[in-house]
Design a protein around this motif. Structure first.
Motif, PDB file in Angstrom:
ATOM      1  N   ARG A 227     -28.414  25.177 -15.750  1.00 61.57           N
ATOM      2  CA  ARG A 227     -27.389  24.201 -15.963  1.00 61.57           C
ATOM      3  C   ARG A 227     -27.893  22.822 -15.920  1.00 61.57           C
ATOM      4  O   ARG A 227     -28.946  22.710 -15.246  1.00 61.57           O
ATOM      5  CB  ARG A 227     -26.105  24.423 -15.065  1.00 61.57           C
TER       6      ARG A 227
ATOM      7  N   VAL B 188     -28.271  18.748 -15.401  1.00 63.31           N
ATOM      8  CA  VAL B 188     -28.058  17.818 -14.677  1.00 63.31           C
ATOM      9  C   VAL B 188     -28.607  16.570 -15.025  1.00 63.31           C
ATOM     10  O   VAL B 188     -29.748  16.346 -15.034  1.00 63.31           O
ATOM     11  CB  VAL B 188     -28.040  18.090 -13.146  1.00 63.31           C
ATOM     12  N   THR B 189     -27.784  15.581 -15.459  1.00 62.94           N
ATOM     13  CA  THR B 189     -28.096  14.147 -15.967  1.00 62.94           C
ATOM     14  C   THR B 189     -27.555  13.309 -14.775  1.00 62.94           C
ATOM     15  O   THR B 189     -26.659  13.272 -14.279  1.00 62.94           O
ATOM     16  CB  THR B 189     -27.661  13.962 -17.205  1.00 62.94           C
TER      17      THR B 189
ATOM     18  N   ASP C 196     -23.919  14.379 -13.048  1.00 67.56           N
ATOM     19  CA  ASP C 196     -23.030  15.310 -13.371  1.00 67.56           C
ATOM     20  C   ASP C 196     -22.762  15.949 -12.094  1.00 67.56           C
ATOM     21  O   ASP C 196     -23.476  16.685 -11.293  1.00 67.56           O
ATOM     22  CB  ASP C 196     -23.618  16.354 -14.206  1.00 67.56           C
ATOM     23  N   LYS C 197     -21.180  16.117 -11.865  1.00 70.01           N
ATOM     24  CA  LYS C 197     -20.799  17.055 -10.733  1.00 70.01           C
ATOM     25  C   LYS C 197     -20.373  18.246 -11.371  1.00 70.01           C
ATOM     26  O   LYS C 197     -19.305  18.291 -11.634  1.00 70.01           O
ATOM     27  CB  LYS C 197     -19.858  16.195 -10.136  1.00 70.01           C
ATOM     28  N   LEU C 198     -20.992  19.389 -11.288  1.00 67.50           N
ATOM     29  CA  LEU C 198     -20.925  20.549 -12.043  1.00 67.50           C
ATOM     30  C   LEU C 198     -19.999  21.245 -11.233  1.00 67.50           C
ATOM     31  O   LEU C 198     -19.574  21.403 -10.077  1.00 67.50           O
ATOM     32  CB  LEU C 198     -22.153  21.470 -12.193  1.00 67.50           C
TER      33      LEU C 198
END
Length: 934
Positions: free
Chosen positions: A348, A350-351, A337-339
């Motif tokens: 938040r 992140v996978t 995941d590029k938040l």
């Protein structure tokens, strides 16, 4: 692991009638529209159709476009060499090279490059940013008498003199960045396809280079170009690249060889070609001086980040390669995941998909552990362990952060053999709808004001054309335009606007203070953001992107017009049916900027944001200067809840930044508030708001003209939202009153009394020194005043200059005692002989003590001062009352009079003296007893 290859071909005209296709690895031919770039389609295909292979050679390494998003074209021309070094992840052979190719001017046949691979003398521990200065430094070259142009060479194989010439400043001496050539035979020629992925099978030479794990090697592309004949034949090629905020490693691994050195047009900040004849310079670079000299020597240049001279940044090209691996390799973070930027302060998730492979022994493969490494606002790095959820899926949670915060994070995975793999570095901002200067309203509806009439069309463009020439409507500035009044922008007054086609406006206070918004696209999109030191001054960006107005530029983009108009108290700029300069078919973009100098509001209105996902690319926000005065709204579609959408409006209302200290503060609101509740006006206060009505009374609502006690935990600056008030009439009662302020400083002596003569005391403020006599009323602060009758006090911004009208200090010739307790509280008291008293002593009566038994020191007479006769026959005593003091108490004596008198400080408890201190000007008296008075 996931790997891919994809080739873009321009198929023969006779076969496909000039239809362009993207040919995939599965032989699927995807037709392209005339206005559709192959790179964007290729990236989309690579993201959606990446092939999965469980530990099967070859493997892909480097900077693939689906992992490392291309952000800008890095250009080169005429014998320039672009190079980048890599670290081999394992033993094996390099099979294939890939590179993403960008724009070319003018658009014509493919251009020729030669490719080489060398061993690298530069390593992470040896070179720029390691044992040499950081990147953005010159390096050196070899001599080559066969080169009739400049007589230099980037490679030792081509040199006629193998002596290395270092161009770095002393005391450093550089070395050849490359070692032995391991593939290329002096440069393998390849014709590149533009706007596509280019592929080179290294077996074309009959062998593929063998490398070992952790070996550093160097890939270079030499651009085989010629000097320009005229502006229409200028040869310029671009390579998609990205900076450190999108994963480029630091220190930077990108290099460039400049045949003619690096030089800048001081007006346009673009390179000027050294060999161009005078007439050509006049055509290509209108404002570039003929006698241009180079800012750096010729030869290799270790490139840093963007902007041009950012040594702490990094640059990387979208180049990658495949290898046939014969050893274990590190885990691969295949996707994660590029938040994006967010307005939420919550944690938040992140996978990540992380795979590991050991081609030598499959039983040893496996991810042992994974973690998120992150930092907040570039402080100390911290780690968060990730958990394995299912198969290759890993989960981790980045803690929430309060705005404004910049978060950087990367994923590090370790396999069972101790090999470590990392992901690109991702950066996002946690943003707030309010800062010290503005509050953002994202719920407003666009109140469009149509101004697209011929009389409002902007025509006074001035250009700083770049090389190659782009139409002046694409690279230009217009102005100055009068705003119709003074706009208060980040605390400063501005009166004139400068407009760019690229969706931005800059502001200045003087008509002669020209702001050249030269190709602001290259500054603010997509590599930089807000805040950024490279942006023009006082920038307003409602929709910053590379936009083009009619007539079309060389890319074929260009549509619509730009208008400006003063209408009442508003200054309006409308970009009407402007084109996306990167996509000529996207030509309906229409938006507006409205500046209202009455309430100092700023509005962005969007009628049509364009097609093809352009709303996910522009930069939106405000900036006066990049350290404190800026307001970030949106970049690349984040935060998603703030991105431009059709028929949307974004409105900025002004805030007044008020400074408060740790503990109790006397405050007021100098602005007209739409919501006067205390929780809205002063949300971070640690106490209720106390007004004074013959005693302290907590209040839920903040009224203009009234002063309040508020307690804060820690010194800070708080924003008060609303329109600054220039006039206020304050009702007062007989006795003590706490009054407020207006939006400008007011000289105390200019305050009108109704009826005249009701003022009985001085005006008293309160700060870290305790109560003090105030010469002026400062915005945001509260003040005490005692009156002998009920009436009104009128505060006006027209009451005279505070700077010019400050009164003489009535206590200037008084001796002073400064009391400071163990918690840092302080209060000054004054005493002198009666001959130095110039105003009635009743005016020095102190207001009531602050709430909550806080620190308070005063003469027992309830006064700030006391006086004694000029001639004293016997000792006189003056008592001082102490309240809320944290011991030890330190007392500084400051004598302002040379008198034949001596003074002592006597500690008392229950009116009994317990200790006497002789007062001396160079000595600090420490009161350690629990005294009740002095």
């Amino acid at each position: 692991m996931k790997y891919f290859f994809i080739i873009y071909l321009l198929l023969p005209v006779a076969v496909l009638a000039q239809q362009r296709y993207l040919v995939t690895p599965t032989n699927e031919a995807i037709p392209l529209r005339d206005d559709e770039g192959a790179i964007n389609v290729a990236r989309k295909y690579l993201t959606e159709h990446a092939q999965v292979s469980d530990c099967v050679n070859p493997f892909t390494f480097g900077y693939t476009p689906e992992q490392y998003e291309p952000m800008f074209d890095f250009g080169g021309n005429h014998k320039a060499v672009l190079a980048m070094w890599f670290i081999a992840p394992g033993n094996g052979m390099i099979d294939t090279l890939f590179w993403l190719k960008g724009n070319y001017y003018p658009q014509s046949e493919p251009d020729l490059v030669t490719v080489r691979i060398h061993k690298s003398n530069v390593t992470p521990a040896h070179g720029p940013g390691a044992d040499f200065p950081s990147n953005c430094i010159t390096w050196g070259y070899f001599s080559n008498s066969n080169d009739l142009d400049q007589g230099i060479s980037p490679f030792i194989e081509d040199a006629t003199d193998t002596t290395w010439f270092s161009t770095i400043e002393q005391p450093y001496h550089t070395f050849p960045p490359m070692g032995d050539e391991i593939w290329g035979f002096g440069g393998y020629p390849v014709y590149e396809q533009h706007n596509s992925v280019n592929v080179l099978d290294l077996s074309s030479l009959g062998f593929t280079p063998q490398i070992e794990a952790r070996q550093v090697f160097w890939i270079s592309l030499t651009l085989v170009g010629q000097h320009p004949i005229d502006p229409t034949h200028y040869w310029f090629s671009g390579f998609p690249s990205f900076d450190q905020t999108h994963g480029a490693p630091v220190p930077s691994r990108a290099w460039k060889f400049y045949e003619h050195g690096r030089s800048y047009n001081p007006h346009s900040n673009f390179f000027c070609h050294s060999a161009a004849v005078d007439t050509l310079i006049g055509k290509l670079c209108e404002f570039c001086p003929i006698e241009t000299t180079y800012s750096t020597p010729r030869g290799w240049y270790a490139r840093g980040g963007l902007p041009e001279e950012n040594p702490n940044g990094a640059l990387a090209f979208n180049w990658w390669y495949t290898m046939t691996i014969t050893s274990d390799i590190p885990p691969a973070v295949v996707s994660f995941d590029k938040l994006k930027h967010t307005s939420s302060s919550l944690s938040r998730l992140v996978t990540a998909e992380i795979q590991d492979c050991d081609p030598v022994d499959l039983t040893r493969a496996g991810v042992q552990s994974s973690m998120i490494v992150y930092t907040l606002n570039n402080t100390q790095w911290d780690t968060i362990p990730m958990s394995n959820s299912l198969g290759d899926q890993w989960l981790g949670v980045i803690p929430g952060a309060s705005p404004p915060t910049t978060v950087k994070y990367s994923i590090i995975a370790t396999d069972s053999n101790g090999n470590v793999g990392t992901s690109p570095l991702i950066t996002y901002k946690v943003v707030h709808q309010q800062n010290l200067f503005y509050t953002l309203d994202t719920t407003t509806f666009a109140q469009w004001v149509e101004i697209n009439s011929p009389g409002n069309r902007i025509s006074n463009w001035f250009t700083r054309n770049e090389v190659p020439p782009i139409d002046s409507f694409d690279v230009c500035t217009a102005g100055p335009f009068e705003l119709g009044g003074s706009l208060f922008y980040f605390g400063e007054h501005v009166r004139y606007a400068w407009v760019s086609p690229d969706g931005v406006v800059a502001l200045s206070n003087a008509v002669t203070d020209t702001i050249e918004i030269y190709r602001v696209f290259s500054h603010c999109f997509p590599t930089l953001n807000i805040p950024c030191a490279e942006l023009p001054r006082n920038l307003i960006a409602p929709y910053c992107h590379d936009l083009a107005a009619y007539p079309p530029n060389l890319n074929g983009a260009g549509n619509g017009n730009i208008y400006s108009k003063q209408e009442g108290t508003k200054f309006i700029v409308e970009w009407d049916h402007i084109a996306n300069a990167l996509n000529a078919g996207d030509s309906t973009i229409t938006f507006e900027l409205i500046l209202d100098h009455t309430d100092n509001s700023i509005e962005f209105l969007y009628k049509d944001i364009g097609i093809g996902g352009l709303d996910l690319e522009p930069l939106v926000g405000l900036q006066a200067e990049p350290t404190e005065k800026w307001f970030f709204v949106n970049e690349n579609g984040g935060p998603p809840e703030w991105k431009p959408t059709n028929n949307r409006g974004l409105r900025f209302t002004t805030n007044f930044p008020a400074s408060v200290q740790d503990g109790w503060n006397l405050v007021s609101s100098p602005v007209s508030m739409s919501d006067p509740r205390k929780l809205i006006v002063f949300p971070s206060a640690a106490s209720a708001a106390f007004a004074y009505e013959n005693g302290y009374v907590p209040q839920d609502t903040i009224k203009n003209g009234t002063g309040y006690w508020l307690k804060y935990s820690g010194s800070q600056t708080v924003p008060i939202n609303g329109l600054l008030r220039s006039l206020d009439t304050v009702n007062v009662v007989q006795g003590w009153n706490m009054i407020g302020s207006i939006g400008t400083p007011v000289l105390a002596s200019s305050i009108i009394q109704i009826p005249a003569g009701i003022k009985q005391s001085n005006y008293f403020g309160y700060d870290v020194t305790g109560y003090f006599i105030a010469d002026s009323i400062t915005p945001g602060e509260g003040y005490w005043i005692k009156t002998n009758a009920a009436g009104k006090l009128v505060l006006s911004s027209t009451g005279g200059s505070v700077k010019e009208g400050l009164a003489i200090n009535p206590l200037e010739k008084f001796n002073a005692l400064i009391f400071r307790d163990a918690e840092g509280n302080s209060q000054s008291l004054y005493f002198a002989s009666e001959q130095h008293l110039t105003t009635p002593i009743e005016g020095f009566e102190l207001p009531p003590s602050p709430p909550d038994q806080t620190f308070d020191v005063r003469f027992t007479s309830n006064s700030l001062v006391t006086i004694y006769p000029e001639y004293i026959e016997r000792a006189k005593e003056f008592s001082i009352t102490l309240t809320g003091v944290s011991y030890p108490l330190r007392v500084n004596y400051i004598p302002n009079q040379r008198e034949n008198k001596s003074f002592s400080l006597v500690e008392q408890k229950e009116r009994v003296a317990v200790k006497t201190h002789a007062l001396q000007g160079d000595k600090v008296t420490v009161v350690s007893k629990l005294s009740q008075s002095i």
